[in-house]
Design an enzyme around this catalytic site. Sequence first.
Site, PDB file in Angstrom:
ATOM      1  N   ASP A  12       0.866  -1.180   0.000  1.00  0.00           N
ATOM      2  CA  ASP A  12       0.000   0.000   0.000  1.00  0.00           C
ATOM      3  C   ASP A  12       0.906   1.234   0.000  1.00  0.00           C
ATOM      4  O   ASP A  12       2.109   1.139  -0.267  1.00  0.00           O
ATOM      5  CB  ASP A  12      -1.022  -0.033   1.150  1.00  0.00           C
ATOM      6  CG  ASP A  12      -0.392   0.186   2.525  1.00  0.00           C
ATOM      7  OD1 ASP A  12       0.843   0.352   2.617  1.00  0.00           O
ATOM      8  OD2 ASP A  12      -1.146   0.188   3.527  1.00  0.00           O
ATOM      9  N   CYS A  69       2.786  -3.541   3.914  1.00  0.00           N
ATOM     10  CA  CYS A  69       1.972  -2.372   4.283  1.00  0.00           C
ATOM     11  C   CYS A  69       2.672  -1.726   5.480  1.00  0.00           C
ATOM     12  O   CYS A  69       3.874  -1.907   5.662  1.00  0.00           O
ATOM     13  CB  CYS A  69       0.508  -2.748   4.542  1.00  0.00           C
ATOM     14  SG  CYS A  69       0.217  -3.855   5.933  1.00  0.00           S
ATOM     15  N   THR A  71       2.300  -2.236   8.786  1.00  0.00           N
ATOM     16  CA  THR A  71       2.682  -3.254   9.767  1.00  0.00           C
ATOM     17  C   THR A  71       2.908  -4.630   9.151  1.00  0.00           C
ATOM     18  O   THR A  71       3.448  -5.518   9.822  1.00  0.00           O
ATOM     19  CB  THR A  71       1.565  -3.429  10.809  1.00  0.00           C
ATOM     20  OG1 THR A  71       0.376  -3.843  10.109  1.00  0.00           O
ATOM     21  CG2 THR A  71       1.298  -2.138  11.564  1.00  0.00           C
TER      22      THR A  71
HETATM   23  C1  RB5 Z   1      -2.236   2.355   6.579  1.00  0.00           C
HETATM   24  O1  RB5 Z   1      -2.261   3.525   7.328  1.00  0.00           O
HETATM   25  C2  RB5 Z   1      -2.024   1.157   7.485  1.00  0.00           C
HETATM   26  O2  RB5 Z   1      -3.173   0.911   8.216  1.00  0.00           O
HETATM   27  C3  RB5 Z   1      -1.598  -0.038   6.673  1.00  0.00           C
HETATM   28  O3  RB5 Z   1      -0.437   0.249   5.974  1.00  0.00           O
HETATM   29  C4  RB5 Z   1      -1.297  -1.309   7.433  1.00  0.00           C
HETATM   30  O4  RB5 Z   1      -0.431  -1.087   8.498  1.00  0.00           O
HETATM   31  C5  RB5 Z   1      -2.456  -2.136   7.809  1.00  0.00           C
HETATM   32  O5  RB5 Z   1      -2.346  -3.244   8.337  1.00  0.00           O
END
Ligand code: RB5
Length: 149
Positions: A12, A69, A71
């Site tokens: 993401d 992403c 986390t």
């Molecule tokens: C995006 O802000 C964040 O929620 C996403 O990158 C991820 O950590 C979700 O699990």
Amino acid sequence: MTSKKRIALSSDHAAIELRQTIANHIAAQGYEVVDIGPTTPESTDYPKHGEAAARLVASNDCQLGIIICGTGQGIMMAANKVKDIRCGVCHDTFSARMIRQHNDANMLAFGARVIGEGLALEIVDAFLGSKFEGGRHAKRVDMIKALDD
Ligand code: RB5
């Protein structure tokens, strides 16, 4: 290293730069990288990027996938909803090796907001450089596969 494979790569918005670094790193090792983006930094929804990479792996268009992403957790949860996907979040090299050797994981997830670039590249290398050991682990992986049905 094991045989050269096609690797699905997605993230993401939290990992645009890290994803590019990983793409370059593994391409330099001879892997064919299928980087499905995104390429721009606008906020985007990790489930669709996790799913898209997972579908490439589940269809065997790619043999393995790496998804990132903030986390690693959300994108992993989405990928694991796709049949035939076994994805683990790893923030250490031991786990990255073991999810291949014992769990026959076909996807790796981690968090760009959790670890730095150097460790991320070592984790990627540990994952891609390890093979499923089969044997006593095969029955257990079969039990995981049976949960798809
Ligand atoms: C995006 O802000 C964040 O929620 C996403 O990158 C991820 O950590 C979700 O699990």
